[in-house]
Design a protein around this motif. Structure first.
Motif, PDB file in Angstrom:
ATOM      1  N   UNK A 168       0.571  -1.210   0.248  1.00  0.00           N
ATOM      2  CA  UNK A 168      -0.109  -0.062   0.082  1.00  0.00           C
ATOM      3  C   UNK A 168       0.915   0.985   0.004  1.00  0.00           C
ATOM      4  N   UNK A 169       1.620   1.274   0.708  1.00  0.00           N
ATOM      5  CA  UNK A 169       3.038   2.245   1.004  1.00  0.00           C
ATOM      6  C   UNK A 169       3.332   2.732  -0.482  1.00  0.00           C
ATOM      7  N   UNK A 170       3.673   1.040  -1.078  1.00  0.00           N
ATOM      8  CA  UNK A 170       4.492   2.293  -2.348  1.00  0.00           C
ATOM      9  C   UNK A 170       3.816   1.771  -3.347  1.00  0.00           C
ATOM     10  N   UNK A 171       2.070   1.924  -3.676  1.00  0.00           N
ATOM     11  CA  UNK A 171       1.367   1.743  -4.054  1.00  0.00           C
ATOM     12  C   UNK A 171       0.947   3.514  -3.781  1.00  0.00           C
ATOM     13  N   UNK A 172       1.166   4.106  -2.971  1.00  0.00           N
ATOM     14  CA  UNK A 172       0.858   5.051  -3.408  1.00  0.00           C
ATOM     15  C   UNK A 172       2.086   6.090  -3.606  1.00  0.00           C
ATOM     16  N   UNK A 173       2.942   5.706  -3.137  1.00  0.00           N
ATOM     17  CA  UNK A 173       4.249   6.255  -3.794  1.00  0.00           C
ATOM     18  C   UNK A 173       4.287   6.614  -4.889  1.00  0.00           C
ATOM     19  N   UNK A 174       3.632   5.197  -5.437  1.00  0.00           N
ATOM     20  CA  UNK A 174       4.201   4.803  -7.652  1.00  0.00           C
ATOM     21  C   UNK A 174       2.860   5.682  -7.720  1.00  0.00           C
ATOM     22  N   UNK A 175       1.735   6.244  -7.299  1.00  0.00           N
ATOM     23  CA  UNK A 175       0.538   6.952  -7.391  1.00  0.00           C
ATOM     24  C   UNK A 175       1.141   8.325  -7.928  1.00  0.00           C
ATOM     25  N   UNK A 176       1.809   8.699  -7.400  1.00  0.00           N
ATOM     26  CA  UNK A 176       2.245  10.101  -6.473  1.00  0.00           C
ATOM     27  C   UNK A 176       3.009  10.911  -7.976  1.00  0.00           C
TER      28      UNK A 176
END
Length: 1670
Positions: free
Chosen positions: A1597-1605
């Motif tokens: 989840x943390x990586x998906x948030x950073x990837x989305x940003x």
């Protein structure tokens, strides 16, 4: 005066309609006359909203939005929409209805209003009341709409209830286009049966014809075409349906419908399914109070929990209906004393408002069911009059037509008290010197009501003045006199003081019926001038008059003695003056300075005129005493008349109230300045009365049928306050002048006892009037039955107890005259008694005289005139009875002539019968009318046509003669015989005189014309058969007449013989009966008349004279004839002796035989022997003649019997001929019936074809309209889609151009701003406390605007300076906020356009489906039309042919009535007979062969049986030998045979197997333990993996948030880099799309051309007779 002030409505009381509705949580509103009253349920305060027009029409309130809408009464009326509590007009809706609106309804959400207009169009319209435009409309919504309401869950659905129909209207929307589609809900029958779906208008072809032809709908059988064919229902299939009266919506958009019969229905609007939840005709075990009856569901209201519903109706019961599924539980909550007309919940569903038919309104709380509060108590009824209570100016009094007297507060209009007089009231007036009210009634009474105790009014006195209604009551301003007027022209003057018990002073008589009364009080002289406006003719019933009379009332009248013994006040005392106007007035008032004012209906003006002061004495016959008046000034009056005029107390203002409902106030000095107010509705027939307060500041007006009492206040500007001060000062001066009288009379009024009715029967009621009539009849009867000795001059009857005051005064005057002339009356009575005694003595003496000296009784009647009158009445009665009898006889004669003309004279052959002589047989002929000229011409035309056709057929046969010559002559003869065979002709008419060479062959009747011609020819055949039989009948009838004549001749001879023989036997004499001689009915014998014939004296004298003349003639003709006398004496009157006289002959005895035999001489003895010889010879001759007569008698009787028996046999043969003729006639009539049915069926087929053509044409027109609308809608959708695409593109450009707009900001700041640019606030929906069951409603037109406003308010929180990121200037932030707001608005606009285009596409899809449905219907109609044509052709070819067949030739099993010949075949009889002979021969041969075969086969069977037995023995032996040889030995058998210790070896094998089994079990246990250990290890590994997965999920989840940003950042960076490449790619896509579109269009054109070519080739190859366009 117009600029000096205004008229303001102070308060309004009454109620026009029982429809009371909420306008907010605690306020209800209801219409009253020309006003809408708003009532606060908590504070009981009222607010009044006047209608801008001249009348209030339809009305509706909306408690959810606090809105009120109503229409006005006029041509092309408008609808006004007001807000509450501001009472500000939001809009005026114009331009739909022509005459009026019948119903209005607000939507629960959105600015929508529905209205339905009245005749002639009955248009249903849905408005947007905010914009003031109609969204859609549809004519023909229905008349007499009782309820109109929107669906709370969906404003695009609304329901309408009429008396016989329940209609659901669906509103479909496409952008700004709205259309309405009606759906009629099928209602169940009275027994609760739900009707099935209506059968389709058309029914497809059956493919196979039935016995009665093709099947067709009922409309075609009834020959209906057009719209009537769609809705036609046969009378026998009509069912009495329920009548809906109320309905309410449910949260599921279903409908609960209440019916007038007590049925409760559940309607599904989507499927139109109707479920009967409650049927009052079904028996249930429930209490009677909870039973739903007829009229129990007149109003429905749904509770907030949606499973409870309240219902009210005519029985006054409020019931709660608990509905669960299809189960309904009814409980009674409350019971009113009168019918409930309407119920409705408040917006918060905490209070239920209930209104009754009598104007009472109650509030009911479902949470507190025991508490029911009365909100409003204004009786429903028409106000007759109202007036202020003078000594207490803060109160006023009104009376209704029902006799309801009410006391009101002038300040706020509150009802202080009420009193029901139980009479029909007609007028009212208030006494200035006492708190007393006078009420005039329809029975002619005047009631005096004490109001010293305002809360307890009481009647204190009643006086009966008229036999007609009291129409006018008027107190003078000084309070001394009460003047009353009525239509009988009597004007009564009463003492108005209670201390004098309202004594009647007297009366004066006007010129005619009193139209209006007016009085003028002079404070200085205390004189009262009275103006009476009368019609001039006592029989004139029109409420207008031109005769004016003025008389003066002075104080001396109160002292008495001014009236004569009959109560009439002398004209000298009244100082009467008489005037006449040129035009009649409807109202007139007396003003100061000898001025008067009148309202003229014909000129519609208010006229002011001067009255001459010269007194005159009224003389109707002398017109010089009547002064003609001419108007000094005329002022324009009201648009509608008549009008009522009233002068203010200070005589400076004149008020007028017209039929148009407008109130106007003039200044009497100039009559120009006017204050005007629309106080009442012009539609409800305008006003009744108006009254000024003593200070002239307040006006009270009442309406005729609007049920409104209006209190109007005069408001003056500051500059004109002097006028108000003058009026108040005058009122105060009058009060000061009357102060002492008020105290005295009020005290006297308090001391008066309460008046009580003499009987329980209320005066003025129908029963009271009936009792009064009966008393009068009894009195008249008592006078008629009084003692005759007492009177030849009857005295007038005594006045009844309920007689009028005038009648009582007349009775008193008569009694005084009786006392005055008592002695003269007694003397006259004694003289009359003496005269009566003398006449009686003369009558007794007359009875003793002879008849010729007696006098008739009427000659003793001294009253010659009365005698003549009685004779005249008797003669008139006789003449009347004679005239009635003559008219009745004339009617009977006319009826006889008509019957004779129609049933006898018009008959060419009269109907008669022939009866047998000895049998009961009777044969009747055929009565026949003369055929008309038209029938003969039609028959001749058909015969001529048939001759031409037959000639044409013979010519064609001659042309084709070669083929006919090749046929054998024998076949031709057989064919001719078959053509003439009765079996093929279908009847026996040719054998009985009905042969016609012009008849068609039964196999050639195909066309309608041929069938009609055949019917005419068959009718001619029937006529010929009847004529042939009638000829034979006439011959037999003549034969019977001849036989009867012969019998009569023989009977005469038999009578002679029986006379000669001395026999007395009854002779049989045949006669003709009435049926054989029907003309006897036209002659009447004297024996048939049972009553004695009346002979007048003239006829008796004439008959006597004729009898005398005849007797004289007979005596003169007789004379004396000596020769005849001598012949009679000698030879009996004959010259020769007849043979018949032998039996009568006797030989006379000689004279000597009287002597003894011993004295006889020889000659005498010889003479005696000769005498004996002659006697013997005579006896022998007589005996011989007697025997001859007996033989002749027997012969005659035998011949009569034989002849009559022979005639009976002839009649029997005639009867058989009649039966055969009847059979032939019935056969021909059967042919005619079948032909008529066939032609009728063809006509019905033509009608059906016309129906289908008409329906097809209509459907094509509809299809064409739908296609045009569909094309237009497609263009609109395409245009809007382009707009939507542009909006989406603009929204994307705003997103892409964000960085360009902030190019002067650093990159990392831009990234942060872009994240904020994409951020949207969470809009919290505003939640209010709403207990309505309709919580989740469909979005309305205002929902998007509300959502946007909420979103923009939420954006304000994000735009505050506290949210500015670091490194961003305030100017950049403001620019950023504007850009973000623009972006939000753009996104909202895109969303709205997306919703709109989705709605438009759905609308387009529905229109497409309608187009497909119309196309399918056209195809179905076309197929059915072709099928009908095929059926028509088949029916014309499928002929019904009649055959005559003998018994036994029909081998079809008969059914119940008619055999079924559908699977039968008609063949020739010879075929069956030949086949039967062949079958019989072959059967005999077969039987002989079978016998021979049987004997031969018997030996064969025996040999075969022996052979089989031997073969079976051989087989048994072979099987035994084979079994012995082929027996097999197994290894076990060999081991067992070879080994010696077989059992020991077997035990060793068993032990070895047991050891092996134990070893395998140990190995299995080891494997199981190992598997368990592996499972535990896997469980531990699974738990570890789960922990690892959870850790990885968090990291993911943390990586998906950073990837989305990072992706957002990369996309933002790549936008600028890829703009050029994306633009070029898009340009290429557009070019490619354009090429593909062009290619598709070209291919489509080619395909269309190819299809057209294929169609053309197909039509060329396969031609069709009929082509239809689809």
């Amino acid at each position: 005066m117009e600029a000096s002030g205004s008229l303001e409505v102070r308060w309004v009381q009454g109620i026009t309609s029982q429809h009371v509705g909420f306008v907010d949580r605690k306020t209800v509103c209801y219409p009253c006359g020309n006003y809408i009253i708003f009532l606060d349920l908590e504070s009981k305060s009222r607010r009044v909203l006047p209608c801008p027009g001249r009348g209030l029409g339809a009305f509706v309130g909306n408690g959810n939005s606090s809105m009120v809408a109503f229409s006005e009464h006029r041509l092309n009326p408008s609808i006004f929409v007001y807000t509450y509590p501001a009472l500000v007009m939001r809009n005026e809706l114009k331009g739909v209805a022509q005459l009026d609106y019948t119903a209005l309804a607000f939507s629960y959400s959105g600015p929508y209003l529905a209205s339905c207009s009245s005749i002639p169009e009955h248009t249903l319209t849905v408005w947007n009341w905010e914009d003031g435009i109609p969204l859609c409309s549809h004519p023909g919504a229905g008349a007499e709409i009782s309820r109109l309401e929107f669906n709370p869950m969906n404003w695009r659905q609304l329901c309408i209830v009429t008396e016989r129909k329940l209609t659901l209207w669906n509103i479909e929307r496409s952008d700004r286009l709205h259309i309405m589609m009606p759906v009629d809900i099928p209602l169940p029958a009275m027994d609760g049966a739900v009707p099935e779906a209506k059968r389709n208008f058309s029914c497809g072809p059956s493919g196979k014809l039935s016995y009665f032809g093709p099947q067709m709908p009922v409309s075609a059988l009834e020959r209906l075409i057009g719209e009537r064919a769609k809705t036609f229902v046969p009378r026998e299939k009509m069912l009495a349906q329920v009548h809906p009266t109320s309905f309410c919506w449910t949260p599921t958009s279903d409908l609960y419908v209440g019916c007038a019969e007590g049925h409760l229905l559940l309607v599904n609007p989507e499927t139109q399914n109707v479920t009967v939840l409650f049927n009052p005709h079904q028996k249930r075990d429930i209490p009677d109070e909870a039973e739903l009856q007829e009229g129990s569901l007149n109003s429905l209201a749904l509770h907030k929990d949606a499973h409870r519903m309240f219902a009210a109706g005519n029985d006054g019961a409020l019931r709660c209906l608990h509905i669960k599924g299809k189960q309904v539980k009814v409980t009674q909550c409350w019971k009113a004393e009168e019918p409930l007309t309407h119920i409705g919940f408040s917006p918060d569903y905490e209070a239920l408002i209930l209104s009754t038919c009598n104007g009472r309104v109650y509030s009911y709380s479902p949470s507190q069911p025991q508490e029911v509060s009365r909100v409003l108590d204004v009786c429903v009824g028409d106000f007759v009059a109202a007036a202020p209570l003078r000594p207490s100016s803060h109160l006023c009094v009104s009376v209704r037509a029902s006799g309801e007297l009410q006391v009101w507060s002038v300040k706020d209009g509150a009802c202080i008290s009420s009193l029901c007089l139980q009479v029909q009231a007609t007028s009212l007036a208030c006494c200035p010197t006492a708190e007393c009210v006078s009420v005039g009634t329809a029975s002619g009474h005047i009631y005096f009501i004490d109001l010293t105790q305002k809360e307890l009014p009481r009647p204190v006195h009643r006086v009966h003045l008229y036999r007609v209604p009291v129409e006018h009551l008027q107190y003078d301003q000084g309070g001394s006199f009460l003047i009353s007027g009525a239509s009988d022209s009597h004007v009564f003057v009463l003492d108005a003081r209670p201390s004098k018990m309202f004594e009647v002073i007297g009366y004066t008589e006007a010129a005619g019926s009193v139209v209006d009364l007016s009085s003028l009080y002079n404070k200085d002289s205390k004189q009262v001038n009275v103006l009476v406006l009368s019609a001039g003719n006592k029989e004139n019933c029109v409420k207008e008059g031109s005769c004016l009379e003025i008389f003066m009332l002075q104080a001396q009248l109160l002292k008495g003695g001014c009236a004569d013994r009959r109560g009439c006040i002398r004209d000298e005392i009244l100082q009467k003056r008489h005037y006449a106007a040129a035009l009649p007035f409807s109202s007139a008032v007396l003003g100061p300075n000898n001025r008067a004012f009148g309202y003229c209906i014909r000129t519609r003006t208010i006229q002011k005129f001067l009255l001459d002061e010269v007194p005159t004495v009224w003389g109707i016959s002398d017109t010089k005493d009547v002064v003609q008046v001419t108007p000094e000034r005329e002022t324009e009056g009201h648009a509608l008349g008549p009008a009522s005029l009233l002068l203010s107390p200070h005589q400076l203002w004149l008020a007028s109230l017209g039929k148009d409902g407008s109130l106007r106030v003039f200044e009497t000095s100039c009559m120009e300045k006017v204050l005007q107010l629309q106080s009442h509705s012009s539609r409800l027939s305008g006003p009744v009365a108006l009254a000024f307060s003593l200070d002239s500041q307040t006006l009270l007006t009442t309406g005729l049928r609007d049920g409104a009492l209006v209190c109007v206040q005069l408001r003056f500007k500051t500059a004109e306050m002097t006028k108000a001060s003058i009026a108040r000062d005058y009122g105060q001066s009058v009060e000061g002048l009357l102060g002492t009288s008020v105290l005295t009379e009020t005290a006297a009024l308090r001391e008066l006892p309460e008046w009580a009715a003499p009987s329980q029967t209320p005066p003025g009621s129908a029963l009271w009037e009936q009792q009064e009539e009966e008393q009068a009849c009894d009195q008249r009867r008592s006078v008629e039955l009084s003692d005759q000795d007492e009177s030849c001059s009857s005295l007038p009857p005594a006045t009844p107890a309920n007689g009028t005051w005038l009648e009582q005064r007349l009775e008193e005057a008569v009694n005084e005259e009786k006392k005055q002339f008592a002695e003269e009356r007694q003397t006259m009575r004694n003289d009359i008694k003496q005269l009566r005694k003398t006449i009686q003595d003369m009558m007794r003496e007359n009875n003793t005289l002879p008849e010729n000296e007696k006098l008739q009784l009427w000659e003793f009647n001294l009253d010659i005139e009365e005698h003549k009158r009685l004779e005249a009445e008797a003669e008139q009665g006789v003449a009347r009875v004679r005239n009635e009898m003559e008219m009745q006889i004339l009617a009977y004669c006319y009826e006889r002539d008509v019957i004779k003309r129609e049933c006898w004279d018009s008959m060419k052959v009269k109907g008669r019968a022939i009866k047998a002589f000895h049998l009961e047989d009777e044969v009747k002929n055929y009565p026949m009318k003369e055929r008309t000229q038209r029938e003969m011409e039609e028959l001749e035309r058909v015969k001529t046509l048939r001759r031409i056709e037959q000639a044409d057929l013979s010519i064609r046969k001659q042309i084709l003669g070669d083929e006919s010559k090749t046929a054998p002559q024998k076949d031709e003869d057989e064919g001719g015989e078959e053509a003439e065979s009765p079996a093929l002709m279908g009847s026996l008419s040719a054998q009985y005189g009905g042969l016609s060479p012009h008849l068609y062959n039964q196999f050639e009747l195909h066309t309608r014309e041929q069938k009609i011609n055949q019917i005419i020819l068959l009718q001619d055949v029937i006529h010929n058969v009847k004529m042939a039989f009638n000829e034979e009948f006439d011959a037999v009838y003549k034969q019977k007449e001849e036989e009867m004549n012969r019998v009569k001749e023989k009977n005469r001879r038999i009578v002679e013989i029986m006379g000669d023989l001395g026999l007395k036997e009854k002779l049989w004499e045949p006669t003709l009966s009435d049926s054989e001689r029907p003309e006897r009915a036209f002659t009447v014998d004297d024996s048939e008349i049972k009553v004695e014939k009346y002979i007048t004296p003239e006829q008796m004298l004439k008959a006597e004279e004729l009898a005398k003349t005849e007797e004289q003639r007979r005596l003169a003709a007789k004379g004396e004839n000596a020769r005849e006398k001598a012949l009679d004496d000698m030879m009996g009157g004959v010259l020769e002796l007849k043979k018949e006289d032998i039996l009568k002959m006797e030989i006379p005895q000689p004279e000597f035989m009287s002597k003894p035999e011993v004295q006889w001489t020889e000659e005498e003895k010889k003479g005696f022997k000769e005498y004996e010889k002659k006697v013997k010879e005579l006896k022998e001759e007589q005996e011989k003649y007697r025997k001859a007569l007996e033989a002749e008698l027997k012969k005659l009787q035998t011949s009569i019997k034989d002849a009559t028996q022979a005639f009976d046999e002839t009649l029997t043969r005639l009867f058989e001929r009649k039966v055969k003729s009847e059979m032939a006639i019935c056969q021909e009539e059967l042919k005619i019936a079948n032909l008529v049915y066939s032609t009728d069926m063809e006509e019905k087929l033509v009608i059906r074809e016309k129906q289908l053509n008409h329906k097809l044409e209509q459907t094509r027109k509809i299809k064409q309209d739908i296609a045009e609308d569909l094309k237009k809608h497609k263009e609109d959708v395409d245009a809007f889609r382009e707009t939507y695409d542009n909006a989406v593109a603009e929204d994307k450009l705003r997103d892409r151009g964000f960085r360009k707009d902030f190019f002067d900001v650093p990159g990392h700041v831009v990234e942060h701003l872009y994240k904020l640019f994409k951020r949207r606030p969470r809009v919290q929906k505003m939640r209010t406390e709403n207990s309505s069951p309709f919580k989740d409603r469909a979005g309305s037109a205002t929902a998007p605007d509300e959502g946007l406003s909420q979103l923009m308010r939420a954006m304000e929180e994000l735009d505050v300076p506290e949210n500015i990121p670091q490194g961003v200037d305030l100017a950049v932030w403001e620019r950023f906020c504007l850009a973000r707001r623009a972006k939000v608005e753009s996104e909202h606009q895109v969303q709205q356009k997306a919703l709109t285009i989705a709605e438009m596409q759905a609308f387009l899809q529905r229109r497409t489906e309608e187009d497909d449905s119309a196309r399918k219907e056209i195809q179905n109609l076309t197929d059915e039309l072709n099928g009908v044509r095929e059926d028509k052709m088949t029916f014309q070819k499928d002929l019904m042919v009649h055959f005559l067949m003998k018994q036994g030739q029909v081998e079809v099993e008969t059914g119940n009535f008619i055999p079924d010949y559908s699977s039968s075949v008609l063949i020739d009889r010879s075929v069956v007979e030949d086949l039967n002979r062949t079958i019989k021969t072959l059967g005999e041969q077969k039987i002989a062969s079978m016998v021979e075969t049987k004997d031969f086969r018997k030996g064969i069977i025996q040999q075969q049986w022996e052979h089989k037995r031997m073969q079976m023995r051989i087989d048994d032996l072979n099987n035994k030998a084979r079994d012995i040889q082929m027996m097999r030995v197994s290894k076990e058998m060999q081991a067992y045979l070879s080994e010696t210790d077989y059992d020991n070896n077997l035990s060793k094998q068993i032990s070895t197997m047991e050891k092996t089994l134990s070893m395998q079990e140990k190995i299995h246990k080891k494997k199981v333990n190992k598997a368990k250990k592996s499972v535990q290890q896997l469980i531990r590994q699974t738990a570890q993996k789960a922990q690892d997965s959870a850790t990885l999920d968090q990291q993911l989840q943390e990586m998906m948030i950073s990837v989305a940003e990072k992706r957002h950042i990369c996309d933002a960076i790549a936008v600028e880099q890829n703009q050029e490449s994306s633009a070029e790619e898009r340009y290429k896509d557009i070019l490619q799309r354009k090429r593909l579109v062009d290619l598709a269009k070209a291919q489509a054109q080619e395909v269309a051309i190819l299809r057209a070519e294929v169609e053309r080739m197909r039509m060329k190859t396969f031609p069709a007779l009929v082509q239809f366009e689809h």
